[in-house]
Motif scaffolding. Sequence first.
Motif: not given
Length: 197
Positions: A90-95, A97-98, A101
């Motif tokens: 969860e330390q990775r910023p949301d943006g 993650l995409g 991928e």
Amino acid sequence: MTGLQLARYDGASAKGMADELVDVYAEVYDVPPYREDPFFSVASYADRLHAAFGMRGFETVTARRNGELVGYVHGVTLPPDRSWWVSLAEQRPDGLLGAAEREDIFWLRELMVRPACARQGVGRRLHDAIIAGRGESVTALTCITDNEPAHGIYLRWGYTIMGRIKHAPESPVYDAMYRPAGRTVAPRPLLPGSSCP
């Protein structure tokens, strides 16, 4: 730095100069605390380098002066299942993650300059050149937390720390950092003088 020639290579073409690349590593890491640490052995690095040649998106940019290799940077497209990346959770910023991928993150794996040519702008030129040639929208890297001046330099170049990771149980602790590709930071003044060949 004047008289510096930069060149870009993919994995297939970089294999032909693997020995030169490893020689630079051997010189740069021949200092404490790395010299006696098996994680940083020349043989271990050579294995990692040869494995990287075959990874998706591998590229290296080299810097030569008078024909001598004085530094280089290399990286790959970040695999979204890479263990250090996944361990950030969860330390990775949301943006991001995409972006991972979509294979839209460039993983800057190594940036090194021979000691005689350090603090002359070579590292910055290598860094900027490889990123300028990439299609990814984000660059990520890992840097040993107490590896100065490199750690501080990455922060000055606009990187943000996501969290801390270990590449292996025996490795030191690293800060995982990222930077949007379009972010630019003015270079710092260079020190005068040069013993670089």
